[in-house]
Structure formats: C-alpha cells, structure tokens
Design an enzyme around this catalytic site. Structure first.
Site, PDB file in Angstrom:
ATOM      1  NE  ARG A 228       3.956 -37.904 -30.867  1.00 38.01           N
ATOM      2  CZ  ARG A 228       2.660 -37.981 -31.134  1.00 38.01           C
ATOM      3  NH1 ARG A 228       2.137 -39.153 -31.517  1.00 38.01           N
ATOM      4  NH2 ARG A 228       1.874 -36.929 -31.017  1.00 38.01           N
ATOM      5  CD  GLU A 257       5.713 -40.302 -37.829  1.00 38.79           C
ATOM      6  OE1 GLU A 257       4.895 -39.398 -38.120  1.00 38.79           O
ATOM      7  OE2 GLU A 257       5.536 -41.099 -36.881  1.00 38.79           O
ATOM      8  CG  HIS A 284       1.573 -40.809 -36.909  1.00 39.06           C
ATOM      9  ND1 HIS A 284       2.611 -40.053 -36.407  1.00 39.06           N
ATOM     10  CD2 HIS A 284       0.641 -40.848 -35.924  1.00 39.06           C
ATOM     11  CE1 HIS A 284       2.317 -39.640 -35.183  1.00 39.06           C
ATOM     12  NE2 HIS A 284       1.118 -40.111 -34.877  1.00 39.06           N
TER      13      HIS A 284
END
Length: 309
Positions: A228, A257, A284
C-alpha cells in the site's frame, strides 16, 4: 443466496456462483447511491475497492451475510461493524499472491539491471554499457516485512537466486524454515540490503516508514512496495533517496494514486520522484494478471461455498 457484484470481475464468477444455487446480479457500473438504494435484500456483496464498505452502507444491507473482497486489501471495510453484525468476510489473497510475488521480483531485477533506462537510451541511439552496469541479486540479504500470503509467495520466488532471506511479522511466530530465517524487526534492519513490504494498510502501518525509521536501518537498501502506498510518503521517499538511505525503489503503489487529486506538495514530490533513474513505477498492477483475474473468482467461490454449506 442473493448476491450483488458491484465491481468489474472476470465473468466466470457468475456461472460459478449460479452452479452453487445462488442468484447473481452483476452490476459493475453501479454507483454508490444506487448501492445504498438496492442493497437491502441481498445476502452477499462481492467487491473490489471502488466503494467503501462503511457503516452507512452496511446499515442499509439489512440481510447481508457476507462480503467477498476480490483482492487482499481490507482497508476500506468497516471490520469492527461487520463483526458486531456477524457478517462474514472473505478475501482472495491466495488468488493473486503468485502474481504479486512475480511482479516484485521482476521489478527488482529490472531496477538492478537498468532495463528501463537502457531500453530508453538505445531507442534514442545511445549505447552506454558502463552507465548501465547492473547489480546482482545473488548473495544479497533480502528482508520481507509481513509473512502472509504475499510475503510467503515472494520468498518462494527467491529460491534459486542464492540470497539470504530474513522475514519479520509482528503477528506471527515460528514460521521460519530452511529457506527463510524468522527475525525480529531490529535484526532485519541491521542486515538487509533489499526490503520488500507485504503488510496491509492499517492505523498502525499508515506512514510507518518515516525518515527516522528508515535512518535506523544499518545499511543503505533497495525498497520494494507492492503493498500500500500510504505506508510511505513521496516526501519521505525523496528525502531517503537524496540522503542515500535508499539506493532505489520499485513502487507498484503510491501515497495517492489519483493524480488529479494531488496536493501541491504531492505534485512537486512526485515529479521529483519520477525524474529519478533509480525509481521504477507500475500502476498498482502487481496482482492484476490475466491468470489472477480468474483465480480470485475460484478462491472466493470456494470460501463462500465452504462457509454456507
């Protein structure tokens, strides 16, 4: 049971659930307001991370018996309220753990061998062998923070590289093996040359990697983060790279993000980070393979079936 799927999934999940006798509504484009209006009669929800499973939404889900999370992260789910209601939670870390592990190793090797930089230069007609001299993984001490599904799978992928593997997990004991040495956090910090993070985002881990924490490592090291982004800020990464505390970083996740929501400071720090040759990014996608897309379904359906037989 009546099951509502609110995020995009590989459509193999629909017949898999229907074959177990469930009634499935597949609504990957459903909005939060529509979920709030429609969720009451459903026994199950299958989600990714589009919509927070907070108390407001869960209170509307009067008949809810379970949530199936197509992935590993549980940070957008009100776990305390779910427990109070007796709602079961299934997640599918086993479905994408292999993808995450392969991606972490691949990114590290790409960084060590300057693959992105060399490829970009050659496309421009630059043939610089010395400037792209790389590092070998063999012989290095690799630390793993968090030894759950992802950490174990990453350790497995390191077999054959002839590395020393140290692993630390605050909530597990006696998991060491011939391949992996279980150590306390202080021991890991004293030895590692590469650190791979495999912990969830919690109040405890958010911004865990401050500059002071990174300074407490005995040696400069390379950082892998496929967990994360909120565990370490752009600013801290830049400061650690500037000071030589970090030798480089591979980042599949970011502090923020959603580029359009960057603060002025985040924008400035990210641009600085993005200008570095010793930082490698992916969006991601570590656990986002064609294979894991299907495997996640299989893991979830097996867990649901086992729990409600």
């Amino acid at each position: 049971m009546k099951i509502l799927i609110i995020d995009k999934m590989h459509k193999s999940i629909i017949p898999m659930l229907e074959n177990e006798g469930h009634e499935v509504t597949y609504s990957p484009k459903i909005t939060r307001s529509e979920i709030l209006d429609q969720v009451a009669p459903y026994d199950g929800l299958i989600i990714r991370s589009k919509t927070p499973m907070d108390k407001e939404l869960l209170e509307r889900a009067k008949n809810l018996k379970f949530i199936g999370r197509a992935g590993a992260g549980l940070d957008q789910i009100d776990l305390e309220y779910m427990v109070s209601r007796g709602i079961k939670l299934f997640h599918a870390a086993k479905g994408n753990r292999d993808a995450v592990a392969e991606h972490a190793v691949g990114m590290l090797l790409a960084l060590f061998n300057n693959i992105k930089k060399a490829d970009t230069e050659i496309r421009k007609g630059i043939w610089d062998r010395e400037g792209n001299r790389g590092h070998e993984l063999m012989g290095k001490t690799v630390g793993i923070m968090g030894f759950g599904n992802m950490g174990k799978s990453f350790a497995k992928r390191l077999q054959g590289f002839d590395v020393k593997i140290y692993a630390y997990d605050k909530y597990k004991l006696n998991f060491g093996s011939g391949l992996v040495k279980e150590v306390i956090w202080q021991k890991l910090k004293a030895e590692v040359e590469v650190l791979s993070i495999h912990v969830p985002l919690t109040a405890e881990t958010k911004n865990f990697f401050t500059l002071e924490e990174l300074k407490s490592f005995a040696n400069p090291f390379w950082l892998i983060n496929t967990a994360r982004g909120e565990l370490i800020s752009f600013k801290t990464l830049n400061e650690a790279l500037d000071k030589g505390i970090l030798l480089g970083a591979v980042l599949d996740v970011l502090e923020n993000e959603k580029f359009k929501t960057f603060t002025d400071e985040q924008k400035m720090e990210f641009e600085k980070l993005a200008s570095r040759d010793n930082v490698l990014f992916t969006p991601h996608v570590a656990g986002w393979t064609f294979e894991s897309y299907k495997k996640i379904n299989k893991v979830l359906v097996e867990k649901i079936t086992k729990a409600f037989k």
